[in-house]
Write an enzyme that holds these catalytic residues in place. Sequence first.
Site, PDB file in Angstrom:
ATOM      1  N   ASP A  38       0.894  -1.189   0.255  1.00 39.49           N
ATOM      2  CA  ASP A  38      -0.038   0.026  -0.042  1.00 39.49           C
ATOM      3  C   ASP A  38       0.912   1.311  -0.265  1.00 39.49           C
ATOM      4  O   ASP A  38       1.941   1.152   0.632  1.00 39.49           O
ATOM      5  CB  ASP A  38      -0.952  -0.056   1.425  1.00 39.49           C
ATOM      6  CG  ASP A  38      -2.057   0.793   1.269  1.00 39.49           C
ATOM      7  OD1 ASP A  38      -3.263   0.275   1.163  1.00 39.49           O
ATOM      8  OD2 ASP A  38      -1.893   2.006   0.796  1.00 39.49           O
ATOM      9  N   SER A 123     -16.645  -3.108  -9.711  1.00 39.28           N
ATOM     10  CA  SER A 123     -17.931  -2.347  -9.193  1.00 39.28           C
ATOM     11  C   SER A 123     -19.141  -2.226  -9.955  1.00 39.28           C
ATOM     12  O   SER A 123     -19.043  -2.677 -10.993  1.00 39.28           O
ATOM     13  CB  SER A 123     -17.483  -0.847  -9.218  1.00 39.28           C
ATOM     14  OG  SER A 123     -18.712   0.082  -9.330  1.00 39.28           O
ATOM     15  N   TYR A 147     -14.696   5.882 -14.082  1.00 33.89           N
ATOM     16  CA  TYR A 147     -14.436   5.156 -13.203  1.00 33.89           C
ATOM     17  C   TYR A 147     -14.924   3.684 -13.437  1.00 33.89           C
ATOM     18  O   TYR A 147     -14.174   2.797 -13.659  1.00 33.89           O
ATOM     19  CB  TYR A 147     -14.907   5.612 -11.810  1.00 33.89           C
ATOM     20  CG  TYR A 147     -15.074   4.478 -10.566  1.00 33.89           C
ATOM     21  CD1 TYR A 147     -13.799   3.999  -9.978  1.00 33.89           C
ATOM     22  CD2 TYR A 147     -16.220   3.949 -10.689  1.00 33.89           C
ATOM     23  CE1 TYR A 147     -13.682   3.192  -9.208  1.00 33.89           C
ATOM     24  CE2 TYR A 147     -16.049   2.865  -9.528  1.00 33.89           C
ATOM     25  CZ  TYR A 147     -15.180   2.447  -8.745  1.00 33.89           C
ATOM     26  OH  TYR A 147     -15.160   1.612  -7.956  1.00 33.89           O
ATOM     27  N   LYS A 151     -12.774  -0.037 -14.316  1.00 38.90           N
ATOM     28  CA  LYS A 151     -12.947  -1.342 -13.776  1.00 38.90           C
ATOM     29  C   LYS A 151     -13.371  -2.336 -14.974  1.00 38.90           C
ATOM     30  O   LYS A 151     -12.917  -3.573 -14.787  1.00 38.90           O
ATOM     31  CB  LYS A 151     -14.359  -1.372 -13.018  1.00 38.90           C
ATOM     32  CG  LYS A 151     -13.909  -0.412 -11.322  1.00 38.90           C
ATOM     33  CD  LYS A 151     -12.989  -1.024 -10.743  1.00 38.90           C
ATOM     34  CE  LYS A 151     -12.338  -0.240  -9.518  1.00 38.90           C
ATOM     35  NZ  LYS A 151     -11.505  -0.936  -8.706  1.00 38.90           N
TER      36      LYS A 151
END
Length: 327
Positions: A38, A123, A147, A151
Amino acid sequence: MLTDVKNVRVLVVGGAGYIGSHVQKQLLEEGFQVVVFDNLSTGDKINLLKGAAFIEGNILDKQALNDAMSQNIDAVVHLAAKKAVGESMEHPEIYAENNITGALNILNAMVANGVKHIVFSSSAAVYGMPEYIPLNEKHQIKPINYYGYTKICIEQNMDWYAKLGKLNYAALRYFNAVGYAADKSITGRERNPQNLLPIIMEVATGKREKLSIFGNDYDTPDGTCVRDYIHVSDLATAHTLALRYLMTDHQSFAVNLGTGNGTSVKEMVDATEKVIGKKLNYDYAPRRAGDPAELTADASLAREILGWKPRYTDVEEIIRTVWNLEI
Ligand code: UDP
Protein backbone atom coordinates in the site's frame (compact mmCIF):
# COMPACT_ATOMS: atom_id res chain seq x y z
CA MET A 1 -12.84 -25.57 -1.99
CA LEU A 2 -9.35 -25.15 -0.65
CA THR A 3 -9.27 -25.86 3.08
CA ASP A 4 -5.63 -25.75 4.20
CA VAL A 5 -4.55 -22.14 3.79
CA LYS A 6 -1.75 -21.72 6.31
CA ASN A 7 0.87 -21.91 3.56
CA VAL A 8 -1.02 -19.65 1.17
CA ARG A 9 0.65 -16.23 1.00
CA VAL A 10 -1.58 -13.44 -0.23
CA LEU A 11 -0.44 -10.01 -1.38
CA VAL A 12 -3.21 -7.55 -0.49
CA VAL A 13 -2.62 -4.54 -2.69
CA GLY A 14 -4.41 -1.60 -1.09
CA GLY A 15 -4.71 -3.57 2.14
CA ALA A 16 -4.42 -0.48 4.37
CA GLY A 17 -7.57 1.06 2.91
CA TYR A 18 -11.18 0.83 4.00
CA ILE A 19 -12.20 -2.38 2.25
CA GLY A 20 -8.61 -3.69 2.13
CA SER A 21 -8.24 -3.62 5.90
CA HIS A 22 -11.39 -5.71 6.32
CA VAL A 23 -10.10 -8.17 3.72
CA GLN A 24 -6.79 -8.31 5.56
CA LYS A 25 -8.65 -9.10 8.80
CA GLN A 26 -10.72 -11.86 7.19
CA LEU A 27 -7.65 -13.48 5.59
CA LEU A 28 -5.73 -13.41 8.89
CA GLU A 29 -8.66 -14.84 10.82
CA GLU A 30 -8.92 -17.72 8.36
CA GLY A 31 -5.21 -18.44 8.72
CA PHE A 32 -3.80 -17.13 5.43
CA GLN A 33 -0.38 -15.46 5.37
CA VAL A 34 -0.87 -11.80 4.53
CA VAL A 35 1.45 -9.24 2.98
CA VAL A 36 -0.04 -5.76 2.57
CA PHE A 37 1.25 -3.57 -0.28
CA ASP A 38 0.00 0.00 0.00
CA ASN A 39 1.29 3.50 -0.70
CA LEU A 40 -0.76 4.95 2.17
CA SER A 41 -2.20 7.63 -0.11
CA THR A 42 -5.68 7.00 1.23
CA GLY A 43 -4.94 4.01 3.43
CA ASP A 44 -3.57 4.32 6.92
CA LYS A 45 -0.92 2.49 8.98
CA ILE A 46 -3.49 2.28 11.75
CA ASN A 47 -5.26 -0.29 9.56
CA LEU A 48 -2.31 -2.68 9.49
CA LEU A 49 -3.26 -5.63 11.63
CA LYS A 50 -1.07 -7.78 13.82
CA GLY A 51 0.24 -10.70 11.81
CA ALA A 52 0.32 -8.95 8.44
CA ALA A 53 3.63 -7.99 6.82
CA PHE A 54 3.74 -4.55 5.22
CA ILE A 55 5.44 -3.18 2.13
CA GLU A 56 5.04 0.52 1.50
CA GLY A 57 4.95 0.77 -2.27
CA ASN A 58 3.19 2.24 -5.26
CA ILE A 59 1.53 0.18 -7.99
CA LEU A 60 3.09 2.51 -10.55
CA ASP A 61 6.52 1.31 -9.37
CA LYS A 62 7.10 -1.89 -11.37
CA GLN A 63 10.27 -2.75 -9.49
CA ALA A 64 8.53 -2.50 -6.12
CA LEU A 65 5.72 -4.75 -7.39
CA ASN A 66 8.21 -7.22 -8.78
CA ASP A 67 10.11 -7.34 -5.49
CA ALA A 68 6.85 -7.89 -3.58
CA MET A 69 5.61 -10.63 -5.94
CA SER A 70 8.92 -12.48 -5.73
CA GLN A 71 8.40 -13.10 -1.99
CA ASN A 72 6.70 -16.46 -2.53
CA ILE A 73 3.32 -14.91 -3.21
CA ASP A 74 0.58 -17.38 -4.21
CA ALA A 75 -2.28 -14.97 -4.88
CA VAL A 76 -3.16 -11.30 -5.09
CA VAL A 77 -6.16 -9.33 -3.88
CA HIS A 78 -6.12 -5.99 -5.67
CA LEU A 79 -8.06 -3.16 -4.04
CA ALA A 80 -5.74 -0.20 -4.69
CA ALA A 81 -7.77 2.13 -6.88
CA LYS A 82 -9.23 5.56 -6.98
CA LYS A 83 -13.00 5.49 -6.62
CA ALA A 84 -14.52 8.97 -6.78
CA VAL A 85 -16.84 8.90 -9.76
CA GLY A 86 -17.02 12.70 -10.13
CA GLU A 87 -13.25 13.09 -10.02
CA SER A 88 -12.86 10.37 -12.67
CA MET A 89 -14.89 12.51 -15.07
CA GLU A 90 -12.82 15.61 -14.39
CA HIS A 91 -9.43 13.90 -14.31
CA PRO A 92 -9.58 10.71 -16.37
CA GLU A 93 -5.79 10.84 -16.67
CA ILE A 94 -5.42 10.21 -12.92
CA TYR A 95 -7.79 7.23 -13.16
CA ALA A 96 -6.10 5.92 -16.30
CA GLU A 97 -2.78 5.91 -14.50
CA ASN A 98 -3.86 4.51 -11.14
CA ASN A 99 -6.69 2.19 -12.05
CA ILE A 100 -5.56 0.99 -15.48
CA THR A 101 -1.75 1.33 -15.68
CA GLY A 102 -1.39 0.39 -12.00
CA ALA A 103 -3.58 -2.71 -12.38
CA LEU A 104 -1.79 -3.79 -15.57
CA ASN A 105 1.52 -3.44 -13.71
CA ILE A 106 0.14 -5.82 -11.09
CA LEU A 107 -1.00 -8.37 -13.69
CA ASN A 108 2.37 -8.20 -15.43
CA ALA A 109 4.31 -8.56 -12.18
CA MET A 110 2.14 -11.61 -11.43
CA VAL A 111 2.92 -13.14 -14.82
CA ALA A 112 6.64 -12.42 -14.42
CA ASN A 113 6.65 -14.19 -11.05
CA GLY A 114 4.26 -17.03 -11.84
CA VAL A 115 1.55 -15.78 -9.44
CA LYS A 116 -1.63 -17.38 -10.75
CA HIS A 117 -4.63 -16.05 -8.87
CA ILE A 118 -6.14 -12.59 -8.48
CA VAL A 119 -9.25 -11.31 -6.74
CA PHE A 120 -10.08 -7.90 -8.15
CA SER A 121 -12.24 -5.10 -6.68
CA SER A 122 -14.69 -4.28 -9.40
CA SER A 123 -17.87 -2.29 -9.20
CA ALA A 124 -21.54 -2.12 -10.10
CA ALA A 125 -20.43 0.98 -12.03
CA VAL A 126 -19.46 -1.33 -14.92
CA TYR A 127 -23.14 -1.70 -15.83
CA GLY A 128 -24.05 1.95 -16.33
CA MET A 129 -27.71 2.95 -16.32
CA PRO A 130 -29.75 -0.08 -15.23
CA GLU A 131 -32.17 -1.44 -17.81
CA TYR A 132 -33.78 -3.58 -15.13
CA ILE A 133 -33.30 -4.26 -11.45
CA PRO A 134 -32.08 -6.14 -9.57
CA LEU A 135 -29.04 -6.23 -11.81
CA ASN A 136 -27.55 -9.60 -12.63
CA GLU A 137 -24.24 -10.24 -14.35
CA LYS A 138 -25.99 -10.68 -17.72
CA HIS A 139 -26.96 -7.01 -17.74
CA GLN A 140 -25.24 -5.10 -20.51
CA ILE A 141 -21.88 -3.54 -19.66
CA LYS A 142 -22.07 0.12 -20.54
CA PRO A 143 -20.36 2.33 -17.95
CA ILE A 144 -21.47 5.94 -17.88
CA ASN A 145 -18.45 7.24 -16.02
CA TYR A 146 -14.72 6.85 -16.51
CA TYR A 147 -14.32 5.12 -13.13
CA GLY A 148 -16.67 2.34 -14.26
CA TYR A 149 -14.76 2.10 -17.53
CA THR A 150 -11.45 1.57 -15.69
CA LYS A 151 -13.02 -1.36 -13.83
CA ILE A 152 -14.37 -3.15 -16.90
CA CYS A 153 -11.15 -2.43 -18.77
CA ILE A 154 -9.20 -4.38 -16.15
CA GLU A 155 -11.82 -7.14 -16.04
CA GLN A 156 -11.41 -7.54 -19.80
CA ASN A 157 -7.62 -7.60 -19.54
CA MET A 158 -7.81 -10.24 -16.82
CA ASP A 159 -10.13 -12.20 -19.06
CA TRP A 160 -7.57 -12.16 -21.86
CA TYR A 161 -4.74 -13.13 -19.52
CA ALA A 162 -6.93 -15.98 -18.24
CA LYS A 163 -7.74 -17.16 -21.78
CA LEU A 164 -4.06 -17.11 -22.54
CA GLY A 165 -3.37 -19.34 -19.56
CA LYS A 166 -1.47 -16.78 -17.50
CA LEU A 167 -3.74 -16.57 -14.45
CA ASN A 168 -7.26 -16.97 -13.17
CA TYR A 169 -9.33 -14.20 -11.66
CA ALA A 170 -12.40 -13.27 -9.66
CA ALA A 171 -13.95 -9.89 -10.43
CA LEU A 172 -16.09 -8.83 -7.48
CA ARG A 173 -18.57 -6.17 -8.49
CA TYR A 174 -19.33 -4.33 -5.28
CA PHE A 175 -22.53 -2.42 -4.78
CA ASN A 176 -22.43 0.16 -1.93
CA ALA A 177 -19.85 -0.89 0.66
CA VAL A 178 -20.65 0.36 4.16
CA GLY A 179 -20.06 -0.42 7.84
CA TYR A 180 -17.07 -1.39 9.96
CA ALA A 181 -15.97 -4.63 11.61
CA ALA A 182 -18.34 -5.15 14.54
CA ASP A 183 -15.46 -5.91 16.95
CA LYS A 184 -14.06 -2.39 16.34
CA SER A 185 -10.70 -3.83 15.29
CA ILE A 186 -10.53 -1.47 12.31
CA THR A 187 -10.65 2.17 13.22
CA GLY A 188 -9.10 4.11 10.33
CA ARG A 189 -11.72 6.41 8.80
CA GLU A 190 -11.52 7.56 5.22
CA ARG A 191 -10.17 11.05 4.85
CA ASN A 192 -12.38 13.44 2.92
CA PRO A 193 -15.12 10.88 2.25
CA GLN A 194 -17.34 11.22 -0.82
CA ASN A 195 -19.85 8.46 -0.04
CA LEU A 196 -23.17 8.78 1.70
CA LEU A 197 -22.74 6.95 5.02
CA PRO A 198 -19.30 8.37 5.93
CA ILE A 199 -20.70 11.84 5.17
CA ILE A 200 -23.77 11.16 7.34
CA MET A 201 -21.40 10.08 10.13
CA GLU A 202 -19.39 13.28 9.80
CA VAL A 203 -22.64 15.22 10.25
CA ALA A 204 -23.59 13.01 13.21
CA THR A 205 -20.25 13.69 14.93
CA GLY A 206 -20.21 17.42 14.19
CA LYS A 207 -17.30 17.26 11.71
CA ARG A 208 -19.58 18.49 8.98
CA GLU A 209 -22.41 20.96 9.20
CA LYS A 210 -24.99 19.23 7.07
CA LEU A 211 -25.77 16.54 4.53
CA SER A 212 -27.08 17.49 1.13
CA ILE A 213 -29.39 14.86 -0.29
CA PHE A 214 -28.87 14.87 -4.02
CA GLY A 215 -32.36 14.89 -5.51
CA ASN A 216 -35.81 14.18 -4.07
CA ASP A 217 -37.70 13.98 -7.34
CA TYR A 218 -36.62 10.54 -8.50
CA ASP A 219 -39.16 7.92 -9.46
CA THR A 220 -38.75 6.07 -6.15
CA PRO A 221 -41.12 5.72 -3.17
CA ASP A 222 -39.75 8.77 -1.31
CA GLY A 223 -38.13 10.51 -4.28
CA THR A 224 -34.54 9.88 -3.19
CA CYS A 225 -32.15 7.39 -4.79
CA VAL A 226 -32.23 3.75 -3.80
CA ARG A 227 -29.02 1.75 -3.36
CA ASP A 228 -27.94 -1.68 -2.18
CA TYR A 229 -25.81 -1.23 0.96
CA ILE A 230 -23.58 -4.20 1.68
CA HIS A 231 -21.58 -4.57 4.89
CA VAL A 232 -17.83 -4.48 4.37
CA SER A 233 -17.30 -7.61 6.50
CA ASP A 234 -19.64 -9.50 4.15
CA LEU A 235 -17.63 -8.17 1.21
CA ALA A 236 -14.44 -9.34 2.93
CA THR A 237 -15.83 -12.86 3.30
CA ALA A 238 -16.55 -12.96 -0.42
CA HIS A 239 -12.85 -12.27 -1.10
CA THR A 240 -11.61 -15.27 0.86
CA LEU A 241 -14.30 -17.50 -0.62
CA ALA A 242 -13.29 -16.29 -4.10
CA LEU A 243 -9.66 -17.00 -3.38
CA ARG A 244 -10.37 -20.51 -2.12
CA TYR A 245 -12.50 -21.12 -5.20
CA LEU A 246 -9.84 -19.87 -7.62
CA MET A 247 -7.18 -22.00 -5.99
CA THR A 248 -9.35 -25.12 -6.22
CA ASP A 249 -11.61 -24.86 -9.24
CA HIS A 250 -9.47 -22.56 -11.36
CA GLN A 251 -12.44 -21.09 -13.20
CA SER A 252 -12.38 -17.32 -13.55
CA PHE A 253 -15.60 -15.44 -12.83
CA ALA A 254 -17.29 -12.08 -12.24
CA VAL A 255 -20.05 -11.72 -9.64
CA ASN A 256 -22.18 -9.04 -8.06
CA LEU A 257 -21.90 -8.48 -4.32
CA GLY A 258 -24.94 -6.89 -2.73
CA THR A 259 -27.80 -7.83 -0.44
CA GLY A 260 -30.56 -7.39 -3.00
CA ASN A 261 -32.30 -4.95 -0.62
CA GLY A 262 -32.86 -1.38 -1.72
CA THR A 263 -32.59 1.49 0.77
CA SER A 264 -33.22 5.11 -0.15
CA VAL A 265 -31.01 8.03 0.89
CA LYS A 266 -33.83 9.31 3.11
CA GLU A 267 -34.20 5.87 4.68
CA MET A 268 -30.47 5.88 5.44
CA VAL A 269 -30.87 9.24 7.16
CA ASP A 270 -33.91 8.03 9.14
CA ALA A 271 -32.15 4.80 10.14
CA THR A 272 -29.09 6.76 11.29
CA GLU A 273 -31.24 9.11 13.37
CA LYS A 274 -32.74 6.07 15.08
CA VAL A 275 -29.34 4.54 15.78
CA ILE A 276 -27.71 7.72 17.10
CA GLY A 277 -30.82 8.99 18.89
CA LYS A 278 -30.74 12.50 17.47
CA LYS A 279 -31.76 14.47 14.39
CA LEU A 280 -29.37 15.01 11.52
CA ASN A 281 -29.02 18.32 9.76
CA TYR A 282 -29.76 17.84 6.07
CA ASP A 283 -31.27 19.59 3.09
CA TYR A 284 -32.28 18.69 -0.42
CA ALA A 285 -29.95 19.67 -3.24
CA PRO A 286 -30.15 19.15 -7.02
CA ARG A 287 -29.56 15.70 -8.47
CA ARG A 288 -25.96 14.58 -8.85
CA ALA A 289 -25.00 13.89 -12.48
CA GLY A 290 -24.97 10.25 -13.46
CA ASP A 291 -26.95 8.89 -10.49
CA PRO A 292 -29.43 6.17 -11.47
CA ALA A 293 -32.67 6.29 -9.45
CA GLU A 294 -32.34 2.74 -8.24
CA LEU A 295 -29.52 0.20 -8.14
CA THR A 296 -29.83 -3.17 -6.46
CA ALA A 297 -27.97 -6.42 -6.96
CA ASP A 298 -29.04 -9.87 -7.91
CA ALA A 299 -26.20 -11.67 -6.16
CA SER A 300 -27.50 -15.20 -6.71
CA LEU A 301 -24.47 -16.11 -8.81
CA ALA A 302 -22.12 -15.38 -5.89
CA ARG A 303 -24.31 -17.58 -3.72
CA GLU A 304 -24.27 -20.33 -6.33
CA ILE A 305 -20.55 -20.28 -7.11
CA LEU A 306 -19.12 -19.35 -3.72
CA GLY A 307 -21.86 -20.20 -1.23
CA TRP A 308 -21.69 -16.52 -0.21
CA LYS A 309 -24.55 -15.07 1.78
CA PRO A 310 -24.43 -11.66 3.46
CA ARG A 311 -24.86 -11.78 7.24
CA TYR A 312 -25.97 -8.16 7.50
CA THR A 313 -29.30 -7.38 5.87
CA ASP A 314 -30.62 -4.73 8.25
CA VAL A 315 -29.29 -1.21 7.57
CA GLU A 316 -29.74 -0.14 11.19
CA GLU A 317 -27.50 -2.96 12.30
CA ILE A 318 -24.98 -1.95 9.63
CA ILE A 319 -25.07 1.70 10.69
CA ARG A 320 -24.59 0.66 14.31
CA THR A 321 -21.22 -0.92 13.39
CA VAL A 322 -20.06 2.55 12.28
CA TRP A 323 -21.63 4.50 15.13
CA ASN A 324 -20.06 2.13 17.68
CA LEU A 325 -16.66 3.46 16.63
CA GLU A 326 -17.72 6.96 17.67
CA ILE A 327 -19.10 6.19 21.12
N1 UDP B 1 -25.64 10.99 -1.77
C1 UDP B 1 -26.26 12.14 -1.28
N2 UDP B 1 -25.49 13.06 -0.64
C2 UDP B 1 -24.14 12.91 -0.47
C3 UDP B 1 -23.52 11.73 -0.98
C4 UDP B 1 -24.31 10.80 -1.62
O1 UDP B 1 -27.47 12.33 -1.41
O2 UDP B 1 -23.49 13.81 0.10
C5 UDP B 1 -26.48 10.01 -2.47
C6 UDP B 1 -26.06 9.76 -3.90
O3 UDP B 1 -26.66 10.69 -4.75
C7 UDP B 1 -26.54 8.33 -4.12
C8 UDP B 1 -26.42 7.69 -2.74
O4 UDP B 1 -26.32 8.78 -1.81
O5 UDP B 1 -27.91 8.33 -4.47
C9 UDP B 1 -25.17 6.83 -2.59
O6 UDP B 1 -24.09 7.59 -3.05
P1 UDP B 1 -22.58 7.13 -2.85
O7 UDP B 1 -21.70 8.22 -3.41
O8 UDP B 1 -22.35 6.75 -1.42
O9 UDP B 1 -22.44 5.80 -3.71
P2 UDP B 1 -22.79 5.50 -5.26
O10 UDP B 1 -24.16 4.88 -5.25
O11 UDP B 1 -22.69 6.75 -6.04
O12 UDP B 1 -21.74 4.49 -5.63
